[in-house]
Design a protein around this motif. Structure first.
Motif, PDB file in Angstrom:
ATOM      1  N   VAL A   1      19.651  33.208-100.072  1.00 41.37           N
ATOM      2  CA  VAL A   1      19.313  31.831-100.446  1.00 41.37           C
ATOM      3  C   VAL A   1      19.943  30.878 -99.444  1.00 41.37           C
ATOM      4  CG1 VAL A   1      18.999  32.311-102.906  1.00 41.37           C
ATOM      5  CG2 VAL A   1      21.272  31.719-102.037  1.00 41.37           C
ATOM      6  N   SER A   2      19.409  29.672 -99.409  1.00 40.92           N
ATOM      7  CA  SER A   2      19.836  28.675 -98.437  1.00 40.92           C
ATOM      8  C   SER A   2      21.327  28.387 -98.509  1.00 40.92           C
ATOM      9  CB  SER A   2      19.039  27.382 -98.652  1.00 40.92           C
ATOM     10  OG  SER A   2      19.468  26.365 -97.784  1.00 40.92           O
ATOM     11  N   ALA A   3      21.887  28.388 -99.719  1.00 45.45           N
ATOM     12  CA  ALA A   3      23.307  28.084 -99.870  1.00 45.45           C
ATOM     13  C   ALA A   3      24.193  29.098 -99.167  1.00 45.45           C
ATOM     14  CB  ALA A   3      23.669  28.018-101.356  1.00 45.45           C
ATOM     15  N   ASN A   4      23.685  30.302 -98.922  1.00 44.23           N
ATOM     16  CA  ASN A   4      24.456  31.345 -98.259  1.00 44.23           C
ATOM     17  C   ASN A   4      24.128  31.466 -96.777  1.00 44.23           C
ATOM     18  OD1 ASN A   4      25.804  32.136-100.585  1.00 44.23           O
ATOM     19  ND2 ASN A   4      24.261  33.656-101.136  1.00 44.23           N
ATOM     20  N   ALA A   5      23.248  30.622 -96.255  1.00 40.84           N
ATOM     21  CA  ALA A   5      22.790  30.753 -94.874  1.00 40.84           C
ATOM     22  C   ALA A   5      23.704  30.011 -93.906  1.00 40.84           C
ATOM     23  CB  ALA A   5      21.364  30.234 -94.742  1.00 40.84           C
ATOM     24  N   ALA A   6      24.011  30.659 -92.791  1.00 42.67           N
ATOM     25  CA  ALA A   6      24.769  30.020 -91.723  1.00 42.67           C
ATOM     26  C   ALA A   6      23.801  29.359 -90.752  1.00 42.67           C
ATOM     27  CB  ALA A   6      25.621  31.054 -90.996  1.00 42.67           C
ATOM     28  N   LEU A   7      24.208  28.249 -90.159  1.00 46.76           N
ATOM     29  CA  LEU A   7      23.360  27.543 -89.201  1.00 46.76           C
ATOM     30  C   LEU A   7      23.501  28.205 -87.830  1.00 46.76           C
ATOM     31  CD1 LEU A   7      23.958  23.813 -90.191  1.00 46.76           C
ATOM     32  CD2 LEU A   7      21.954  25.225 -90.662  1.00 46.76           C
ATOM     33  N   MET A   8      22.518  29.021 -87.470  1.00 48.52           N
ATOM     34  CA  MET A   8      22.561  29.790 -86.232  1.00 48.52           C
ATOM     35  C   MET A   8      21.295  29.531 -85.421  1.00 48.52           C
ATOM     36  SD  MET A   8      25.464  31.359 -86.846  1.00 48.52           S
ATOM     37  CE  MET A   8      25.614  32.756 -85.752  1.00 48.52           C
TER      38      MET A   8
ATOM     39  N   ASP B   1       8.786  33.375 -88.096  1.00 44.48           N
ATOM     40  CA  ASP B   1      10.186  33.042 -88.357  1.00 44.48           C
ATOM     41  C   ASP B   1      10.316  31.938 -89.396  1.00 44.48           C
ATOM     42  OD1 ASP B   1      11.225  34.907 -86.608  1.00 44.48           O
ATOM     43  OD2 ASP B   1      11.565  33.486 -84.972  1.00 44.48           O
ATOM     44  N   ALA B   2       9.468  30.912 -89.298  1.00 39.86           N
ATOM     45  CA  ALA B   2       9.533  29.797 -90.242  1.00 39.86           C
ATOM     46  C   ALA B   2       9.221  30.260 -91.661  1.00 39.86           C
ATOM     47  CB  ALA B   2       8.573  28.685 -89.815  1.00 39.86           C
ATOM     48  N   VAL B   3       8.283  31.190 -91.803  1.00 35.67           N
ATOM     49  CA  VAL B   3       7.969  31.743 -93.128  1.00 35.67           C
ATOM     50  C   VAL B   3       9.205  32.441 -93.698  1.00 35.67           C
ATOM     51  CG1 VAL B   3       6.572  33.441 -94.374  1.00 35.67           C
ATOM     52  CG2 VAL B   3       5.508  31.973 -92.640  1.00 35.67           C
ATOM     53  N   GLY B   4       9.861  33.263 -92.873  1.00 35.46           N
ATOM     54  CA  GLY B   4      11.051  33.964 -93.336  1.00 35.46           C
ATOM     55  C   GLY B   4      12.189  33.030 -93.679  1.00 35.46           C
ATOM     56  N   ASP B   5      12.353  31.973 -92.892  1.00 33.10           N
ATOM     57  CA  ASP B   5      13.426  31.017 -93.164  1.00 33.10           C
ATOM     58  C   ASP B   5      13.142  30.207 -94.423  1.00 33.10           C
ATOM     59  OD1 ASP B   5      14.694  31.954 -90.929  1.00 33.10           O
ATOM     60  OD2 ASP B   5      14.056  30.311 -89.622  1.00 33.10           O
ATOM     61  N   GLN B   6      11.877  29.894 -94.691  1.00 29.70           N
ATOM     62  CA  GLN B   6      11.536  29.159 -95.905  1.00 29.70           C
ATOM     63  C   GLN B   6      11.787  30.009 -97.152  1.00 29.70           C
ATOM     64  OE1 GLN B   6       8.212  26.212 -96.275  1.00 29.70           O
ATOM     65  NE2 GLN B   6       7.316  27.801 -97.567  1.00 29.70           N
ATOM     66  N   ALA B   7      11.718  31.323 -97.022  1.00 30.91           N
ATOM     67  CA  ALA B   7      11.967  32.205 -98.167  1.00 30.91           C
ATOM     68  C   ALA B   7      13.352  31.995 -98.758  1.00 30.91           C
ATOM     69  CB  ALA B   7      11.781  33.657 -97.747  1.00 30.91           C
ATOM     70  N   LEU B   8      14.268  31.425 -97.980  1.00 32.10           N
ATOM     71  CA  LEU B   8      15.618  31.184 -98.479  1.00 32.10           C
ATOM     72  C   LEU B   8      15.674  30.044 -99.492  1.00 32.10           C
ATOM     73  CD1 LEU B   8      17.783  31.657 -95.269  1.00 32.10           C
ATOM     74  CD2 LEU B   8      17.224  33.306 -97.042  1.00 32.10           C
ATOM     75  N   ALA B   9      14.552  29.404 -99.765  1.00 30.62           N
ATOM     76  CA  ALA B   9      14.508  28.437-100.871  1.00 30.62           C
ATOM     77  C   ALA B   9      14.784  29.126-102.197  1.00 30.62           C
ATOM     78  CB  ALA B   9      13.150  27.740-100.911  1.00 30.62           C
ATOM     79  N   GLY B  10      14.536  30.428-102.271  1.00 29.65           N
ATOM     80  CA  GLY B  10      14.780  31.172-103.494  1.00 29.65           C
ATOM     81  C   GLY B  10      13.642  31.117-104.486  1.00 29.65           C
ATOM     82  N   VAL B  11      12.663  30.247-104.237  1.00 31.14           N
ATOM     83  CA  VAL B  11      11.453  30.136-105.049  1.00 31.14           C
ATOM     84  C   VAL B  11      10.294  29.885-104.101  1.00 31.14           C
ATOM     85  CG1 VAL B  11      12.583  29.292-107.150  1.00 31.14           C
ATOM     86  CG2 VAL B  11      11.866  27.657-105.398  1.00 31.14           C
ATOM     87  N   ARG B  12       9.076  29.991-104.585  1.00 38.44           N
ATOM     88  CA  ARG B  12       7.909  29.698-103.764  1.00 38.44           C
ATOM     89  C   ARG B  12       7.831  28.194-103.522  1.00 38.44           C
ATOM     90  NH1 ARG B  12       6.981  34.610-102.234  1.00 38.44           N
ATOM     91  NH2 ARG B  12       4.929  33.957-101.512  1.00 38.44           N
ATOM     92  N   VAL B  13       7.534  27.787-102.300  1.00 38.83           N
ATOM     93  CA  VAL B  13       7.442  26.374-101.942  1.00 38.83           C
ATOM     94  C   VAL B  13       5.981  25.956-101.894  1.00 38.83           C
ATOM     95  CG1 VAL B  13       7.897  24.641-100.168  1.00 38.83           C
ATOM     96  CG2 VAL B  13       9.607  26.401-100.673  1.00 38.83           C
ATOM     97  N   LEU B  14       5.639  24.915-102.639  1.00 36.18           N
ATOM     98  CA  LEU B  14       4.318  24.297-102.586  1.00 36.18           C
ATOM     99  C   LEU B  14       4.446  23.026-101.764  1.00 36.18           C
ATOM    100  CD1 LEU B  14       3.230  24.741-106.312  1.00 36.18           C
ATOM    101  CD2 LEU B  14       2.634  26.180-104.353  1.00 36.18           C
ATOM    102  N   GLY B  15       4.071  23.099-100.511  1.00 36.74           N
ATOM    103  CA  GLY B  15       4.204  21.974 -99.612  1.00 36.74           C
ATOM    104  C   GLY B  15       3.851  22.411 -98.208  1.00 36.74           C
ATOM    105  N   CYS B  16       3.830  21.455 -97.298  1.00 32.45           N
ATOM    106  CA  CYS B  16       3.537  21.726 -95.893  1.00 32.45           C
ATOM    107  C   CYS B  16       4.822  21.611 -95.088  1.00 32.45           C
ATOM    108  CB  CYS B  16       2.509  20.724 -95.366  1.00 32.45           C
ATOM    109  SG  CYS B  16       2.172  20.894 -93.592  1.00 32.45           S
TER     110      CYS B  16
END
Length: 312
Positions: free
Chosen positions: A53-60, A241-256
């Motif tokens: 999830v995003s809260a556990n992600a490091a900015l790399m 890569d962007a698809v994989g990084d968005q997965a860290l939302a922890g839920v499905r994202v409805l948006g662009c």
């Protein structure tokens, strides 16, 4: 509309692209509301549970990392996460015995094929969706990324390199499992020969080869004997890569999600900005409720070298 897991255990063996070390990774079916969780076994036998999830992600810059980069962590998770997200897998435990996922052939194709073979199983719990309600954007060093309302899950990715082998490339599409498998899953990671010695000295790209990366020579040629899999393989991989990084939302994202000259760090910053603004989204269980249409105007930019080091 319901949560899903995989139908059976899936095993992978390989090496990490950056550290070059052997790694064994297994995907296990998981109960409802588990999410995507890494179970990392360290050298002393201690098990670390690291939710993706995003809260556990490091900015790399070079890859997507969850956990503590100076301690228990798993790196280069973006290809696996993109496959799970595209295939609609909500709950899975990922057992891994190293700090980096196997690179395989530098894309998500093997992950997709293996998940398709194991099957995806519906579970008796409603899936949650994050619906974007208003634009949220971030900018840094000439790069820009933003989330905007949209009826579905859409990616609009633009890259712009001075290198003649890449130049300006654009990929726009709503995400579906079929489109991901056809358009994105086979697009490989890439890098430049000019960066190799610097990356090696820093302890990166030690497992990189022409078998798992598209490599661009100093004179702008793609040196892989078989060439490119797509004329615009570079932007397709950036979208993967962007698809994989968005997965860290922890839920499905409805948006662009739109980015210009972005990368892992910009993807992470944009998602963090969205999640930090509680007025910018709502959590829903029904993906079909309509919102006001949004006109997607093109991003305006001038040609310039891409932001930051590139994924290898």
């Amino acid at each position: 509309m319901f949560q899903q897991t995989i139908g059976s255990r899936i095993d992978f063996d390989g090496v990490g692209v950056h550290r070059g070390l052997p790694v064994r990774l297994s995907l296990l079916p998981a109960e409802i509301n588990t999410g995507i969780v890494f179970h990392l076994s360290d050298a002393s036998g201690v098990l670390h549970e690291i939710p993706a999830v995003s809260a556990n992600a490091a900015l790399m810059d070079l890859s997507t990392v969850v956990g503590d980069p100076r301690g228990a962590h798993v790196a280069t998770i973006e290809h696996l996460m993109s496959a799970l997200y595209a295939m609609g897998v909500d709950n899975v435990v990922i057992q891994i015995d190293a700090n980096e996922t196997p690179i395989m052939d530098g894309c998500a194709a093997l992950y997709i094929a293996s998940i398709e073979e194991a099957g995806v199983v519906s579970q008796p719990a409603k899936r949650r969706y994050l619906r974007v309600l208003k634009p949220v954007s971030v900018e840094m060093n000439g790069a820009r990324a933003e989330y905007r309302p949209h009826n579905g899950t859409r990616f609009e990715i633009e890259i712009d390199f001075a290198n003649a082998a890449i130049g300006r490339q654009v990929y726009h599409a709503d995400l579906t499992a079929e489109r991901f498998a056809r358009d994105l899953a086979k697009a490989r990671t890439f890098g430049f020969m000019a960066d190799v010695e610097r990356l090696w000295a820093a302890g990166y790209a030690l497992g990189s080869s022409l078998e798992n990366s598209v490599v661009i020579a100093d004179d702008g040629r793609v040196i892989n004997p078989d060439g490119l899999r797509f004329a615009d393989e570079f932007v397709r991989h950036k979208t993967l890569d962007a698809v994989g990084d968005q997965a860290l939302a922890g839920v499905r994202v409805l948006g662009c999600y739109r980015s210009y000259r972005g990368g892992h760090k910009m993807n992470a910053l944009a998602l963090q900005a969205l999640l930090a603004d509680r007025r910018a989204y709502e959590i829903v269980e029904m993906p079909s409720r309509r919102v006001d249409p949004v006109r997607h105007a093109p991003l305006v930019a001038v040609a310039a070298p891409a932001y930051g080091p590139q994924t290898l």
